[in-house]
Design a protein around this motif. Sequence first.
Motif, short mmCIF file in Angstrom:
data_model
loop_
_atom_site.label_atom_id
_atom_site.label_comp_id
_atom_site.label_asym_id
_atom_site.label_seq_id
_atom_site.Cartn_x
_atom_site.Cartn_y
_atom_site.Cartn_z
N GLN A 367 0.82 -1.21 0.00
CA GLN A 367 0.00 0.00 0.00
C GLN A 367 0.85 1.27 0.00
O GLN A 367 1.97 1.29 0.51
CB GLN A 367 -0.92 0.02 1.23
CG GLN A 367 -1.95 -1.09 1.24
CD GLN A 367 -2.88 -1.02 2.44
OE1 GLN A 367 -2.74 -0.14 3.30
NE2 GLN A 367 -3.85 -1.92 2.49
N THR A 372 -4.05 3.33 -0.20
CA THR A 372 -4.50 2.71 -1.44
C THR A 372 -3.48 1.67 -1.89
O THR A 372 -2.30 1.74 -1.55
CB THR A 372 -4.69 3.76 -2.55
OG1 THR A 372 -3.45 4.45 -2.76
CG2 THR A 372 -5.78 4.74 -2.16
N ARG A 373 -3.95 0.71 -2.68
CA ARG A 373 -3.09 -0.37 -3.10
C ARG A 373 -2.08 0.12 -4.15
O ARG A 373 -2.43 0.82 -5.09
CB ARG A 373 -3.91 -1.52 -3.70
CG ARG A 373 -3.06 -2.72 -4.13
CD ARG A 373 -3.87 -3.76 -4.87
NE ARG A 373 -4.89 -4.34 -4.01
CZ ARG A 373 -5.70 -5.33 -4.40
NH1 ARG A 373 -5.63 -5.80 -5.63
NH2 ARG A 373 -6.60 -5.80 -3.56
#
Length: 521
Positions: A367, A372-373
């Motif tokens: 992340q 967020t990825r």
Amino acid sequence: MARLTDFTSYRDAQAHADGGALWDLFDGDRERFNIAHECITRHADGSGRPAVRIAHADGRDEILSFDAIAEGAARFAHWLDHEGVKPGERIAFMLEPSLPFYVCLFGAMQTGAISVPLFTLFGSEALRLRVEDCTPTILITNAEKAELARSVPGPRVIVADDGLLDEIAKFPSTYTPKTAANDLAVFQYTSGTTRELPEAVKHTHRALVTLMFAALYGTGIRPGDEFFCPSSPAWGHGLWHGTLAPLGLGVTTGTFAGRFDPVRLMQALGDHRITNMSAAATHYRMMKNAGRADDFTFYLRKLSYTGEPIDPATLDWIARYFKVAACSMYGTTEIGVVLVNYPGAEDFEVKPGSLGRPIPGQRLEVQRPDGTRSEPGEIGELMLWRGGGWMSTKDRAKTDADGYFYHCGRADDVIISAGWTMSAVEIENTMLKHDAVLECAVIGVPDEARGQVVKAFVISRRRGDDALVRELQSFTRDKLSQHEFPRLVEFVDELPKTPAGKVHRKILRDREAAKLAAAAA
């Protein structure tokens, strides 16, 4: 009915591995469970079948049977009862692998007491901190360490010699365990802790069940393997993956006692026709550097490693001499093993340098700082889904398009120089490809112009002079990028390491900080 040990493929692992299937591997259940019974007693059938092979540094081999350990552990358990030790009390032992070590480890757990293995090379301060943390009732050690042990206030010190074995011999050779599955069984200290005051990781008896995910898919262990793990059983890898996991499946395991010698290890691998080994990355690198592999014949079919990534040069050496893929298994003492390479699974591609993919039931992501990825190839923080939320592993990583994970160093091993972000691990791996470099460690050190610059500490097989410095700098710059190379190089005779064999970069950073402070003063 088929059990998880009957399956070896990656596809079957995803289809059949669940918590219920793990319990089917044992006698106990979710209410009543005891590690000593599952690892030793139930396999003691009077046949004298070997449980542990100990390769001593002095060249001796010692073989302990399930029968001998079971009888000794039962007698020790009765002795603890006789001495008034109650369930929940801690029994610490600072012993090399030996009959007394395994008798104490499993005997204490049978009574409901908590086993606390301690590293034999602890000095007085390291021992005192751990004794103060776990407050053991009894501390068992050898004659050599007895004076050190008695210098630490608190526990009653017992010397594990023939006298102790003679004393417990009068007690019965069988014992009925007293534990529930959720009772505490082991206090484990992590070898790589950066805490000033160490704190034990506390494991229950049922931890052996969840451990089996990592054993089956991290080391690939199965009945019929001839197993070996040279890591000390005082640490997580040597105890859980090198000792309890194989014994829990009735598999004969092997270990090392005394000062580690890579040539002695290779001899043991050949002499005992070992087919499955799990070791620290440093063990493999030391075997390569010993230059003696041509002297031995190997029978290995499965290999795993832990602790840190293996550099490409050592991976090439493993492929040449062991002729099998080296499979990383990633985890920590606190979270367990979570990323593996499924040794022995013919349908799983082992990508060199990869941490692999999650064990069944685990969810991990790389992340960005905003949660967020990260995209494939983008370095971020490795996060584990646990207890309904994301928790940080404090490691940096990246993934590829196929979902494999790659280690990019500890969060504090990232070096930012003149705005460029660099990985200490990537620079180390590149430098290790140079013929002159035996070992190296890379850190960032303060620099007035760039914020930080890369400094490499190098153990070299050549004379460390200015010419070699320039050669290493050019070599690294050409293979990485024009900004990504060590601006400072220091040649050293040894690198600081944790007891588990990992390079201890924090010590190097602390030393450099102390030098700067002294210079400023």
